[in-house]
Design an enzyme around this catalytic site. Structure first.
Site, short mmCIF file in Angstrom:
data_model
loop_
_atom_site.label_atom_id
_atom_site.label_comp_id
_atom_site.label_asym_id
_atom_site.label_seq_id
_atom_site.Cartn_x
_atom_site.Cartn_y
_atom_site.Cartn_z
N SER A 125 0.83 -1.21 0.00
CA SER A 125 0.00 0.00 0.00
C SER A 125 0.87 1.26 0.00
O SER A 125 0.49 2.26 -0.63
CB SER A 125 -0.99 0.00 1.17
OG SER A 125 -0.33 0.22 2.39
N ARG A 179 23.13 -13.78 1.98
CA ARG A 179 22.58 -12.43 1.88
C ARG A 179 23.33 -11.63 0.81
O ARG A 179 22.75 -10.86 0.06
CB ARG A 179 22.68 -11.74 3.25
CG ARG A 179 22.18 -10.31 3.19
CD ARG A 179 21.84 -9.77 4.54
NE ARG A 179 23.02 -9.29 5.24
CZ ARG A 179 22.99 -8.53 6.34
NH1 ARG A 179 21.84 -8.21 6.87
NH2 ARG A 179 24.09 -8.13 6.90
N MET A 185 10.87 -6.31 4.44
CA MET A 185 11.11 -6.84 5.77
C MET A 185 12.46 -7.55 5.90
O MET A 185 12.57 -8.57 6.59
CB MET A 185 9.95 -7.77 6.18
CG MET A 185 8.60 -7.07 6.16
SD MET A 185 8.54 -5.50 7.06
CE MET A 185 8.09 -6.07 8.68
N LEU A 215 19.18 -4.69 5.43
CA LEU A 215 20.18 -4.54 4.38
C LEU A 215 21.58 -4.56 5.00
O LEU A 215 21.80 -4.00 6.09
CB LEU A 215 19.96 -3.24 3.62
CG LEU A 215 18.63 -3.18 2.84
CD1 LEU A 215 18.41 -1.78 2.28
CD2 LEU A 215 18.60 -4.22 1.73
N HIS A 255 8.59 3.46 8.82
CA HIS A 255 8.43 2.57 9.97
C HIS A 255 7.19 3.00 10.76
O HIS A 255 7.01 4.21 10.99
CB HIS A 255 9.68 2.60 10.85
CG HIS A 255 9.62 1.64 11.99
ND1 HIS A 255 9.82 0.29 11.82
CD2 HIS A 255 9.33 1.83 13.30
CE1 HIS A 255 9.68 -0.31 12.99
NE2 HIS A 255 9.38 0.59 13.90
#
Ligand code: GAR
Length: 216
Positions: free
Chosen positions: A12, A65, A90, A93, A109
């Site tokens: 959204s 990662r 979610m 980084l 956030h």
């Protein structure tokens, strides 16, 4: 300025940004790509339906990662992306990723940072008993939800709130706050003083006052 929006789910906030770009509320920007780390993210289909390139780049098959982020960085670079907007993305980084786009990654956030970083921010706010909460748009650095704050919007926390009710109230503000913050960053009309993000116009006034009066 070419933007990438990184999502993990509903999308959204991604739509709020895409709408603001389309309507000219984020002047001089283009959404170059939407990337999700989950192929099942509902936001991917929503982006594609608006004619925005929508990519799933998952961390499957035991990839590290670093390998996952390398693929994301490659996708960003080949599209000439200059600003990365995390919108319900979610994953944390790595410092390497942050360094590759230093000062050019934003996140939203659902709390008034530095209160309640991490997961389930709305539940954390209710459990702590705060009477006001809200959302924060901030630059991303190596810390968890800890980078310099661009803007915050507040909402009341009511006695009868559940985490879901509070989340919905905050989300309305998120959809206002994020486009406004991205518009400011794209305009370049701000200065960074340590942790403080100051609108250039305000800074100009401050300098004018300091030049006019002896404030030492
Ligand atoms: C939003 O409430 C966003 O603030 C939150 O996830 C939701 C994503 O909704 N992000 C975080 O909690 C990040 N720590 P959306 O997919 O509908 O934009």
């Amino acid at each position: 300025m070419k933007l990438a929006i990184l999502i993990s789910g509903r999308g959204s906030n991604m739509l709020a940004l895409a709408d603001a770009v389309r309507d000219g509320r984020i002047a001089g920007a283009e959404v170059a790509v939407v990337i999700s780390d989950r192929a099942s993210a509902a936001g991917l289909a929503l982006a594609a339906a608006r004619g925005i390139e929508a990519l799933a780049i998952e961390r499957h098959g035991g990839r590290t990662r670093e390998e996952h982020e390398r693929e994301m960085l490659e996708a960003l670079r080949t599209r000439g992306v200059e600003l990365v907007c995390l919108a319900g993305f979610m994953r944390l980084l790595s410092p390497q990723f942050v360094a590759a786009y230093r000062g050019r990654i934003l996140n939203i956030h659902p709390s008034l940072l530095p209160a309640f970083p991490g997961l389930d921010a709305q539940q954390q706010a209710i459990a702590h008993g705060v009477k006001w909460s809200g959302c924060t748009v901030h630059f991303v650095d190596e810390t968890l939800d800890g980078g310099p704050i661009i803007t915050q919007h507040i909402v009341p926390v009511r006695d009868e709130d559940t985490a879901e009710i509070l989340a919905a109230r905050i989300l309305v503000e998120e959809h206002q706050a994020y486009p406004a913050a991205v518009a400011l960053v794209v305009s370049g009309n701000y200065k960074v003083f340590g942790r403080r993000i100051v609108r250039k116009t305000l800074q100009g006034i401050k300098e004018a006052i300091e030049n006019t009066f002896d404030v030492s």
